[in-house]
Design a protein around this motif. Structure first.
Motif, PDB file in Angstrom:
ATOM      1  N   VAL A  86      -7.470 -15.012 -31.948  1.00 11.71           N
ATOM      2  CA  VAL A  86      -8.602 -15.849 -31.573  1.00 11.71           C
ATOM      3  C   VAL A  86      -9.198 -16.430 -32.849  1.00 11.71           C
ATOM      4  N   PHE A 100      -4.194 -18.811 -30.863  1.00  5.28           N
ATOM      5  CA  PHE A 100      -2.876 -19.055 -31.440  1.00  5.28           C
ATOM      6  C   PHE A 100      -2.139 -17.720 -31.452  1.00  5.28           C
ATOM      7  N   GLU A 160      -8.356 -12.180 -43.388  1.00  2.00           N
ATOM      8  CA  GLU A 160      -9.354 -12.291 -42.316  1.00  2.00           C
ATOM      9  C   GLU A 160      -9.324 -10.944 -41.618  1.00  2.00           C
ATOM     10  N   GLU A 220     -10.123  -8.266 -38.840  1.00  2.00           N
ATOM     11  CA  GLU A 220     -10.424  -8.460 -37.417  1.00  2.00           C
ATOM     12  C   GLU A 220     -10.231  -7.169 -36.610  1.00  2.00           C
ATOM     13  N   ASP A 271      -5.583 -10.829 -40.402  1.00  2.00           N
ATOM     14  CA  ASP A 271      -4.894 -12.047 -39.961  1.00  2.00           C
ATOM     15  C   ASP A 271      -4.670 -12.865 -41.231  1.00  2.00           C
ATOM     16  N   LYS A 307       0.341 -19.042 -40.640  1.00  2.00           N
ATOM     17  CA  LYS A 307      -0.233 -17.872 -39.975  1.00  2.00           C
ATOM     18  C   LYS A 307       0.795 -16.876 -39.445  1.00  2.00           C
TER      19      LYS A 307
HETATM   20 ZN    ZN Z   1      -8.211 -14.910 -37.761  1.00  2.00          ZN
END
Ligand code: ZN
Length: 220
Positions: A22, A44, A70, A72, A100, A121
């Motif tokens: 997200v 994604f 990131e 999460e 992430d 990513k």
């Molecule tokens: Zn993220």
């Protein structure tokens, strides 16, 4: 090869599935990247080849460019969840923490051109993830807190209260178009404070007041 683990040390008896991510689920992070606040979750995916354990070493290909973290909350799904499901929270069997990882320069270029983000990513190793804490050992699924340190410096501090979309809303929204299967994982978005991973940095992740998980970055 990566397999899901419980925080107790046991192997999770579920297959490795897709990772549904997200974007922009915390107001202050959306603002730091100059993004609009979405009216429904931005979704994604990463493939299961993105996993690596958040333990000892996190190996990353330095030829790809700068890897940005990131931190999460990661939800482990234990039962099939499709659009007919009425109580999505019951499908969550574990909560972990994940990075992430993002090639931010490449993502900015892709965004600018209106292209998909996968190159930035979904690369191998782009989802270091801790073992999962079993949901039945957590006091509440609605009030979780997590922290991420790089070299003992607190970089990110998140709380489910700061999320734009709750876990239930995320699962509801995702399962409307994409059935979730046992072993799938949802990354629920990152709070403010994202930045670059440094080579040889010591990384720490902590959920609530549970013991910290630690790992070292190895760019190679
Ligand atoms: Zn993220």
């Amino acid at each position: 090869m990566y397999t899901h683990q419980w925080a107790s040390g046991q192997k999770v008896d579920l297959p490795l599935g897709k990772i549904v991510c997200v974007g922009r689920n915390y107001v202050e992070h959306a603002q730091e990247l100059n993004n609009l606040i979405p009216s429904e979750p931005l979704i994604f995916m990463k493939p299961s080849t993105s996993y690596q354990s958040f333990k000892e070493e996190i190996k990353l290909d330095k030829s790809l460019g700068e890897h940005h973290y990131e931190a999460e909350l990661a939800l482990l799904i234990g039962e099939r969840l499709d659009k007919h499901h009425t109580s999505p929270l019951e499908a969550i069997v574990g909560v972990g923490l994940a990075l992430d990882l993002t090639l931010r320069d490449m993502q900015s270029e892709l965004k600018q051109q209106g292209y998909p983000w996968e190159r930035a990513k979904a690369y191998d190793g782009s989802c270091p993830i801790t073992p999962f804490v079993a949901v039945n050992t957590l006091a509440a699924l609605q009030n979780l807190e997590f922290r991420f340190w790089q070299n003992n410096q607190l970089m990110q501090h998140g709380n489910t209260d700061l999320m734009i979309f709750s876990f239930a809303q995320l699962l509801q929204s995702i399962s409307q178009f994409c059935t979730l299967m046992p072993g799938d994982v949802i990354l629920t978005g990152t709070p403010k404070g994202v930045g670059k991973l440094e080579d040889k940095a010591l990384l720490s992740l902590q959920l609530n007041d549970q013991p910290k998980f630690e790992a070292q970055v190895k760019l190679q």
